[in-house]
Design an enzyme around this catalytic site. Structure first.
Site, PDB file in Angstrom:
ATOM      1  N   HIS A   3      -3.523   4.533  -1.753  1.00 21.28           N
ATOM      2  CA  HIS A   3      -4.844   3.510  -1.320  1.00 21.28           C
ATOM      3  C   HIS A   3      -5.292   4.236   0.162  1.00 21.28           C
ATOM      4  O   HIS A   3      -6.476   4.039   0.233  1.00 21.28           O
ATOM      5  CB  HIS A   3      -4.018   2.249  -0.881  1.00 21.28           C
ATOM      6  CG  HIS A   3      -3.479   1.353  -1.964  1.00 21.28           C
ATOM      7  ND1 HIS A   3      -2.210   1.379  -2.118  1.00 21.28           N
ATOM      8  CD2 HIS A   3      -4.080   0.862  -2.882  1.00 21.28           C
ATOM      9  CE1 HIS A   3      -1.843   0.535  -3.315  1.00 21.28           C
ATOM     10  NE2 HIS A   3      -2.978   0.019  -3.623  1.00 21.28           N
ATOM     11  N   GLN A  59      -8.399   7.032  -9.727  1.00 23.66           N
ATOM     12  CA  GLN A  59      -8.557   7.557 -11.199  1.00 23.66           C
ATOM     13  C   GLN A  59      -7.229   7.132 -12.024  1.00 23.66           C
ATOM     14  O   GLN A  59      -7.057   7.044 -13.033  1.00 23.66           O
ATOM     15  CB  GLN A  59      -8.757   8.985 -11.157  1.00 23.66           C
ATOM     16  CG  GLN A  59      -8.742   9.580 -12.677  1.00 23.66           C
ATOM     17  CD  GLN A  59      -9.712   9.143 -13.456  1.00 23.66           C
ATOM     18  OE1 GLN A  59     -10.959   8.769 -13.185  1.00 23.66           O
ATOM     19  NE2 GLN A  59      -9.328   9.043 -14.850  1.00 23.66           N
ATOM     20  N   LEU A  65       0.830  -1.257  -0.031  1.00 18.79           N
ATOM     21  CA  LEU A  65       0.034   0.092  -0.103  1.00 18.79           C
ATOM     22  C   LEU A  65       0.873   1.251   0.213  1.00 18.79           C
ATOM     23  O   LEU A  65       2.053   1.178   0.515  1.00 18.79           O
ATOM     24  CB  LEU A  65      -0.883  -0.263   1.369  1.00 18.79           C
ATOM     25  CG  LEU A  65      -1.716  -1.279   1.453  1.00 18.79           C
ATOM     26  CD1 LEU A  65      -2.658  -1.101   2.605  1.00 18.79           C
ATOM     27  CD2 LEU A  65      -2.724  -1.541   0.074  1.00 18.79           C
ATOM     28  N   HIS A  66       0.207   2.351  -0.650  1.00 15.64           N
ATOM     29  CA  HIS A  66       1.121   3.578  -0.568  1.00 15.64           C
ATOM     30  C   HIS A  66      -0.309   4.370  -0.479  1.00 15.64           C
ATOM     31  O   HIS A  66      -1.535   4.252  -0.235  1.00 15.64           O
ATOM     32  CB  HIS A  66       1.707   3.956  -2.028  1.00 15.64           C
ATOM     33  CG  HIS A  66       0.654   3.861  -3.163  1.00 15.64           C
ATOM     34  ND1 HIS A  66      -0.304   4.432  -3.499  1.00 15.64           N
ATOM     35  CD2 HIS A  66       0.989   2.417  -4.129  1.00 15.64           C
ATOM     36  CE1 HIS A  66      -0.928   3.937  -4.369  1.00 15.64           C
ATOM     37  NE2 HIS A  66       0.073   2.885  -4.914  1.00 15.64           N
TER      38      HIS A  66
END
Ligand code: PAF
Length: 277
Positions: free
Chosen positions: A34, A145, A30-31
């Site tokens: 997220h 997006q 995760l970054h």
């Protein structure tokens, strides 16, 4: 924060959550992108569920499934700090039981762009996302997006299959120099990392030209291509100016457009996009 693996554990934990549920499906590592989706889900819903599953079905034979970065302890720490209620970590056997043979295939919308370069990718994405939706039963599901075609495919699938949920799209999160956050950025060498922000500069060049009145899609594609080609390490796979819903390439921009690209830096393939408004 509760962590579950099996379907029966998930169902029991889901049933115990009161109010509305926001769901963020992920492949882990995760970054901040997220976590920004988790924050949107927390804003909108009573409880938040996150799944972590590196989905083998969306990787092609020459893609990086085994090398895909994984760090579950770090992911769980980040989700705990973000205030997530429930994390589901299904095993491949839970998602693809022995004898599995039911797939979700979308037609035109999966043919161009990423679908054209990664045959079978969206079949894997649509199938796993439908299975995640079925299992979790969220009121809202959150997607970034940055994966613009994935957003279009998931929205189409949710509509076509009557999933009773809203798809919420969060904006692309970027580093200070404009590089879109991605788990794949960690593969970039120092020189490639320094070159990669050219993607956002190319999108910005096209946005400036559009704002100045340019309406030829070919001209915007050429401008993005020229900007990227300034970086000798960048190898363009595609540059596109397409209809934001059908993803078909445009001649003239009348009602906005999805500008997008896939570009290799060394062995690392990065994507980026923006919607003209
Ligand atoms: O965007 C991703 O991380 C994946 O494609 C998703 C939506 C979790 C499905 O595996």
């Amino acid at each position: 924060m509760k962590t579950v693996t099996t379907l029966s554990e998930l169902r029991a934990a889901r049933a115990a959550l009161a109010g509305t549920v926001g769901f963020v499906p992920t492949m882990g590592y995760l970054h901040a992108g997220h976590i920004s989706l988790v924050q949107l889900a927390k804003r909108d819903c009573t409880s938040v569920i996150v799944s972590i599953f590196v989905n083998p079905a969306q990787f092609g034979p020459n893609e990086d499934l085994d090398a895909y970065p994984r760090d579950i302890p770090r992911d769980l720490q980040m989700l705990q700090e973000a205030g997530v209620d429930l994390v589901w970590l299904p095993t491949p056997e839970v998602m693809y039981p022995p004898g599995f043979q039911t797939w979700i295939d979308l037609d035109e919308i999966t043919q161009p762009l990423e679908g054209g370069m990664r045959p079978g990718h969206f079949r894997g994405v649509a199938t796993v996302v439908a299975k995640l939706f079925n299992a979790v039963g969220p009121d809202k599901a959150y997607f970034g997006q940055k994966d613009a075609q994935q957003v279009a495919v998931v929205k189409r699938m949710a509509l076509d299959l009557n999933f009773p949920l809203d798809i919420v799209v969060g904006p692309t999160q970027r580093e200070a120099d404009g590089l879109a956050l991605s788990s794949r950025n960690k593969y970039l060498s120092e020189a490639e990392r320094a070159a990669a922000p050219v993607l956002q500069r190319a999108l910005q060049a096209a946005q400036v030209a559009y704002a100045a009145g340019e309406r030829s899609a070919a001209a915007l594609r050429a401008l993005m291509q020229q900007t990227i080609e300034y970086e000798p390490t960048a190898r363009i796979q595609y540059v596109s100016c397409a209809h934001p819903l059908t993803l078909q390439e445009l001649d003239t921009i009348t009602e906005g457009a999805l500008l997008s690209m896939a570009v290799y830096f060394g062995k690392t393939r990065l994507i980026d996009n923006v919607i003209l408004d």
